[in-house]
Scaffold this motif. Structure first.
Motif, PDB file in Angstrom:
ATOM      1  N   ASP A 116       0.886  -1.174   0.000  1.00  0.00           N
ATOM      2  CA  ASP A 116       0.000   0.000   0.000  1.00  0.00           C
ATOM      3  C   ASP A 116       0.915   1.212   0.000  1.00  0.00           C
ATOM      4  O   ASP A 116       2.118   1.091   0.178  1.00  0.00           O
ATOM      5  CB  ASP A 116      -0.989   0.013   1.180  1.00  0.00           C
ATOM      6  CG  ASP A 116      -0.314   0.210   2.535  1.00  0.00           C
ATOM      7  OD1 ASP A 116       0.925   0.341   2.590  1.00  0.00           O
ATOM      8  OD2 ASP A 116      -1.021   0.235   3.548  1.00  0.00           O
ATOM      9  N   LEU A 117       0.335   2.385  -0.227  1.00  0.00           N
ATOM     10  CA  LEU A 117       1.149   3.600  -0.241  1.00  0.00           C
ATOM     11  C   LEU A 117       1.309   4.039   1.216  1.00  0.00           C
ATOM     12  O   LEU A 117       0.394   4.593   1.823  1.00  0.00           O
ATOM     13  CB  LEU A 117       0.425   4.663  -1.079  1.00  0.00           C
ATOM     14  CG  LEU A 117       1.266   5.690  -1.824  1.00  0.00           C
ATOM     15  CD1 LEU A 117       2.406   5.055  -2.603  1.00  0.00           C
ATOM     16  CD2 LEU A 117       0.393   6.506  -2.748  1.00  0.00           C
ATOM     17  N   GLN A 118       2.469   3.749   1.780  1.00  0.00           N
ATOM     18  CA  GLN A 118       2.658   3.969   3.217  1.00  0.00           C
ATOM     19  C   GLN A 118       2.553   5.444   3.595  1.00  0.00           C
ATOM     20  O   GLN A 118       2.048   5.785   4.660  1.00  0.00           O
ATOM     21  CB  GLN A 118       4.006   3.405   3.654  1.00  0.00           C
ATOM     22  CG  GLN A 118       4.036   1.888   3.486  1.00  0.00           C
ATOM     23  CD  GLN A 118       5.286   1.266   4.049  1.00  0.00           C
ATOM     24  OE1 GLN A 118       5.863   1.760   5.010  1.00  0.00           O
ATOM     25  NE2 GLN A 118       5.705   0.171   3.466  1.00  0.00           N
ATOM     26  N   SER A 119       3.030   6.317   2.712  1.00  0.00           N
ATOM     27  CA  SER A 119       2.974   7.749   3.025  1.00  0.00           C
ATOM     28  C   SER A 119       1.523   8.245   3.065  1.00  0.00           C
ATOM     29  O   SER A 119       1.196   9.146   3.826  1.00  0.00           O
ATOM     30  CB  SER A 119       3.797   8.557   2.016  1.00  0.00           C
ATOM     31  OG  SER A 119       3.509   8.172   0.689  1.00  0.00           O
ATOM     32  N   LEU A 120       0.650   7.624   2.283  1.00  0.00           N
ATOM     33  CA  LEU A 120      -0.778   7.979   2.314  1.00  0.00           C
ATOM     34  C   LEU A 120      -1.399   7.481   3.622  1.00  0.00           C
ATOM     35  O   LEU A 120      -2.125   8.226   4.299  1.00  0.00           O
ATOM     36  CB  LEU A 120      -1.491   7.354   1.109  1.00  0.00           C
ATOM     37  CG  LEU A 120      -3.019   7.517   1.060  1.00  0.00           C
ATOM     38  CD1 LEU A 120      -3.421   8.989   1.002  1.00  0.00           C
ATOM     39  CD2 LEU A 120      -3.607   6.756  -0.135  1.00  0.00           C
ATOM     40  N   ARG A 121      -1.101   6.243   3.980  1.00  0.00           N
ATOM     41  CA  ARG A 121      -1.628   5.694   5.245  1.00  0.00           C
ATOM     42  C   ARG A 121      -1.165   6.543   6.431  1.00  0.00           C
ATOM     43  O   ARG A 121      -1.940   6.864   7.330  1.00  0.00           O
ATOM     44  CB  ARG A 121      -1.167   4.240   5.397  1.00  0.00           C
ATOM     45  CG  ARG A 121      -1.417   3.648   6.776  1.00  0.00           C
ATOM     46  CD  ARG A 121      -1.422   2.139   6.782  1.00  0.00           C
ATOM     47  NE  ARG A 121      -0.422   1.490   5.977  1.00  0.00           N
ATOM     48  CZ  ARG A 121       0.777   1.091   6.428  1.00  0.00           C
ATOM     49  NH1 ARG A 121       1.134   1.325   7.679  1.00  0.00           N
ATOM     50  NH2 ARG A 121       1.614   0.461   5.632  1.00  0.00           N
ATOM     51  N   HIS A 122       0.114   6.914   6.419  1.00  0.00           N
ATOM     52  CA  HIS A 122       0.684   7.705   7.509  1.00  0.00           C
ATOM     53  C   HIS A 122       0.033   9.090   7.589  1.00  0.00           C
ATOM     54  O   HIS A 122      -0.329   9.557   8.678  1.00  0.00           O
ATOM     55  CB  HIS A 122       2.195   7.834   7.297  1.00  0.00           C
ATOM     56  CG  HIS A 122       2.887   8.590   8.386  1.00  0.00           C
ATOM     57  ND1 HIS A 122       3.131   8.038   9.629  1.00  0.00           N
ATOM     58  CD2 HIS A 122       3.368   9.861   8.427  1.00  0.00           C
ATOM     59  CE1 HIS A 122       3.735   8.940  10.395  1.00  0.00           C
ATOM     60  NE2 HIS A 122       3.892  10.043   9.686  1.00  0.00           N
ATOM     61  N   ALA A 123      -0.150   9.730   6.442  1.00  0.00           N
ATOM     62  CA  ALA A 123      -0.769  11.066   6.423  1.00  0.00           C
ATOM     63  C   ALA A 123      -2.203  11.000   6.942  1.00  0.00           C
ATOM     64  O   ALA A 123      -2.654  11.875   7.695  1.00  0.00           O
ATOM     65  CB  ALA A 123      -0.741  11.634   5.003  1.00  0.00           C
ATOM     66  N   ARG A 124      -2.917   9.961   6.573  1.00  0.00           N
ATOM     67  CA  ARG A 124      -4.298   9.804   7.057  1.00  0.00           C
ATOM     68  C   ARG A 124      -4.329   9.533   8.559  1.00  0.00           C
ATOM     69  O   ARG A 124      -5.246   9.986   9.251  1.00  0.00           O
ATOM     70  CB  ARG A 124      -4.985   8.656   6.296  1.00  0.00           C
ATOM     71  CG  ARG A 124      -5.349   9.036   4.873  1.00  0.00           C
ATOM     72  CD  ARG A 124      -5.863   7.843   4.092  1.00  0.00           C
ATOM     73  NE  ARG A 124      -6.487   8.267   2.844  1.00  0.00           N
ATOM     74  CZ  ARG A 124      -6.898   7.428   1.897  1.00  0.00           C
ATOM     75  NH1 ARG A 124      -6.752   6.115   2.071  1.00  0.00           N
ATOM     76  NH2 ARG A 124      -7.459   7.877   0.796  1.00  0.00           N
ATOM     77  N   HIS A 125      -3.335   8.810   9.043  1.00  0.00           N
ATOM     78  CA  HIS A 125      -3.255   8.554  10.481  1.00  0.00           C
ATOM     79  C   HIS A 125      -3.055   9.872  11.237  1.00  0.00           C
ATOM     80  O   HIS A 125      -3.721  10.125  12.250  1.00  0.00           O
ATOM     81  CB  HIS A 125      -2.090   7.594  10.759  1.00  0.00           C
ATOM     82  CG  HIS A 125      -2.121   6.992  12.130  1.00  0.00           C
ATOM     83  ND1 HIS A 125      -1.147   6.147  12.604  1.00  0.00           N
ATOM     84  CD2 HIS A 125      -3.025   7.119  13.152  1.00  0.00           C
ATOM     85  CE1 HIS A 125      -1.450   5.772  13.832  1.00  0.00           C
ATOM     86  NE2 HIS A 125      -2.576   6.348  14.197  1.00  0.00           N
ATOM     87  N   GLN A 126      -2.151  10.712  10.721  1.00  0.00           N
ATOM     88  CA  GLN A 126      -1.911  12.022  11.350  1.00  0.00           C
ATOM     89  C   GLN A 126      -3.184  12.852  11.371  1.00  0.00           C
ATOM     90  O   GLN A 126      -3.510  13.499  12.362  1.00  0.00           O
ATOM     91  CB  GLN A 126      -0.806  12.798  10.601  1.00  0.00           C
ATOM     92  CG  GLN A 126       0.569  12.132  10.632  1.00  0.00           C
ATOM     93  CD  GLN A 126       0.998  11.737  12.043  1.00  0.00           C
ATOM     94  OE1 GLN A 126       1.130  10.555  12.377  1.00  0.00           O
ATOM     95  NE2 GLN A 126       1.184  12.724  12.899  1.00  0.00           N
ATOM     96  N   ARG A 127      -3.920  12.808  10.257  1.00  0.00           N
ATOM     97  CA  ARG A 127      -5.157  13.589  10.165  1.00  0.00           C
ATOM     98  C   ARG A 127      -6.190  13.097  11.177  1.00  0.00           C
ATOM     99  O   ARG A 127      -6.887  13.894  11.815  1.00  0.00           O
ATOM    100  CB  ARG A 127      -5.709  13.497   8.734  1.00  0.00           C
ATOM    101  CG  ARG A 127      -6.910  14.399   8.493  1.00  0.00           C
ATOM    102  CD  ARG A 127      -7.264  14.465   7.021  1.00  0.00           C
ATOM    103  NE  ARG A 127      -7.655  13.158   6.506  1.00  0.00           N
ATOM    104  CZ  ARG A 127      -7.598  12.820   5.223  1.00  0.00           C
ATOM    105  NH1 ARG A 127      -7.127  13.665   4.334  1.00  0.00           N
ATOM    106  NH2 ARG A 127      -7.993  11.634   4.831  1.00  0.00           N
TER     107      ARG A 127
END
Length: 434
Positions: A116-127
């Motif tokens: 999966d796109l880890q940077s997308l998952r991480h950004a959504r987690h921060q949000r």
């Protein structure tokens, strides 16, 4: 160029595959099986230690070779192996070993399995964290679930993780993407060349037997590796908000939560009096999924596509999830269950599916159709092999067209090489005077 039996593949895994613990490992196994069907000669290597649910690759005819980070022993190993194709499982493996592969096997096709796109998952987690800090409302996450691609890009673009991950995509000849949403995000917002990306979702065989009936099932089920942050967040949301809403309507309802690597903080939530059961690891995920009436997947962040929801479809188990859970999974087809944007709607849909045999059965039928339309192993396996063979034929031209990748490889080769050599020198036992 002949791509017969002699094609040699090296797969460099972030971990040794555990297909019964995570969908990411399941996808790697599907790819390995597709390669084996071609008669390809496969070696699997990883710098990680073996986990407790590790697949037995040697039984499939795949060599297992442990490797070390920041060690020139890898150079000796790969020079002797001389693979035609190197597949990196997750971008961190390309960062660690990509420059060594290029140096010693420049003509090998380099493929990245992104999972999966880890940077997308991480950004959504921060949000999500910011949203939970700024509001006590545990019910409505509509705004979180309705971000346009441009907004996702704005969220990711400043992060070091996105810069590292997307640089790795550019440095590879081909990147396997599990989610069409992520392909669109990369092409439309990050301007990645479309030819670097290949859609390869989870690949499944249709179930051999008819799924169990409504009357032959009981209870709600949720499943997912506890080490995966979105799954743990979903468990907390169920415990604190969703499950009390469901129990208010169905006082006798039972929820069974399965997951690999159950931590003490999860075990502490086990409460049979509330019908909330932490069940630890399922020896056979499809067996427990087939016995459940409804699968709950209340994911508030994440990326890729969800193995647990594919498993639910395979077992004919209707599921209730969020737009994050269903993202990139059903195209224009209806969801085999329900998609909810807030806690009250989630509970309402879960109860309806659990109690209404006609609605439940129609969801089960939709699952079978969706699997045939989007996830057939024979279709995606053939497309993957065809793409790999085409790219091997035209490798020089493809690399020429990807100037950004060549530029990043040039600079990365130098910086990563010097860093790795420095670490290796530092790790050497110092000669001391007697």
């Amino acid at each position: 160029m002949s791509h017969s039996v002699s094609t040699k593949v090296l797969v460099i895994g972030y971990v040794w595959p555990e297909p019964r613990s995570s969908a990411a490992s399941g996808h790697v196994m599907q790819i390995l099986e597709t390669f084996l069907e071609q008669g390809w000669d496969i070696t699997f290597s990883s710098p990680a230690g073996p986990g407790e649910h590790k697949a037995d690759l040697t039984a499939l005819g795949i060599r297992e070779v442990p490797i070390e980070l920041n060690s020139s022993s890898f150079d000796t190993f790969i020079s002797a192996l001389a693979p035609d194709i190197v597949l990196f499982d997750q971008f961190m493996m390309e960062e660690q070993f990509g420059w060594r592969v290029e140096k010693h096997c420049p003509d090998a096709l380099r493929i990245l399995e992104t999972s999966d796109l880890q940077s997308l998952r991480h950004a959504r987690h921060q949000r999500l964290k910011e949203r939970l800090k700024s509001s006590d409302d545990q019910n409505d996450f509509t705004e979180l679930f309705s971000q346009a691609l441009r907004e996702e890009f704005q969220l990711m673009a400043g992060s070091d993780l996105a810069k590292r991950e997307i640089a790795a995509l550019y440095r590879c000849d081909l990147n396997l993407m599990i989610s069409e949403v992520e392909i669109n995000l990369l092409v439309q917002e990050f301007s990645l060349p479309r030819q670097l990306l290949h859609w390869c979702p989870l690949m499944v065989e249709p179930a051999a037997t008819a799924p169990r009936s409504f009357a032959d099932r009981a209870h709600f089920l949720s499943i997912g590796n506890f080490r995966h942050a979105p799954n743990w967040d979903a468990v907390l949301w169920m415990k604190n908000t969703l499950w009390p809403l469901i129990r208010a309507q169905l006082p006798g309802a039972q929820l069974h939560i399965y997951g690999a690597y159950t931590p003490p903080k999860a075990t502490a939530l086990h409460n049979p009096a509330q019908g909330f059961h932490i069940m630890n690891w399922a020896e056979d995920a499809l067996e427990v999924m087939s016995a459940a009436r409804v699968c709950l997947a209340p994911l508030r962040f994440g990326a890729g596509i969800k193995g647990k929801l594919i498993d639910a479809m395979l077992c004919g188990t209707p599921s209730v999830t969020t737009p994050i859970g269903a993202e990139a999974m059903h195209g224009a087809s209806p969801w085999p269950g329900a998609i909810a944007l807030d806690a009250h709607a989630f509970a309402e849909q879960a109860v309806q599916l659990h109690e209404d045999p006609a609605r439940w059965l129609s969801a089960q039928v939709l699952a079978e159709t969706l699997l045939q339309q989007r996830y057939q192993r024979s279709v995606h396996g053939a497309a993957l092999i065809s793409k790999i063979n085409e790219y091997r034929e035209h490798l020089a031209q493809l690399r020429n067209n990807n100037f950004t990748g060549a530029m990043l490889r040039h600079h990365t080769l130098k910086s990563t090489q010097y860093m790795a050599q420095w670490i290796e020198a530092k790790n050497r036992p110092h000669q001391t005077d007697q």
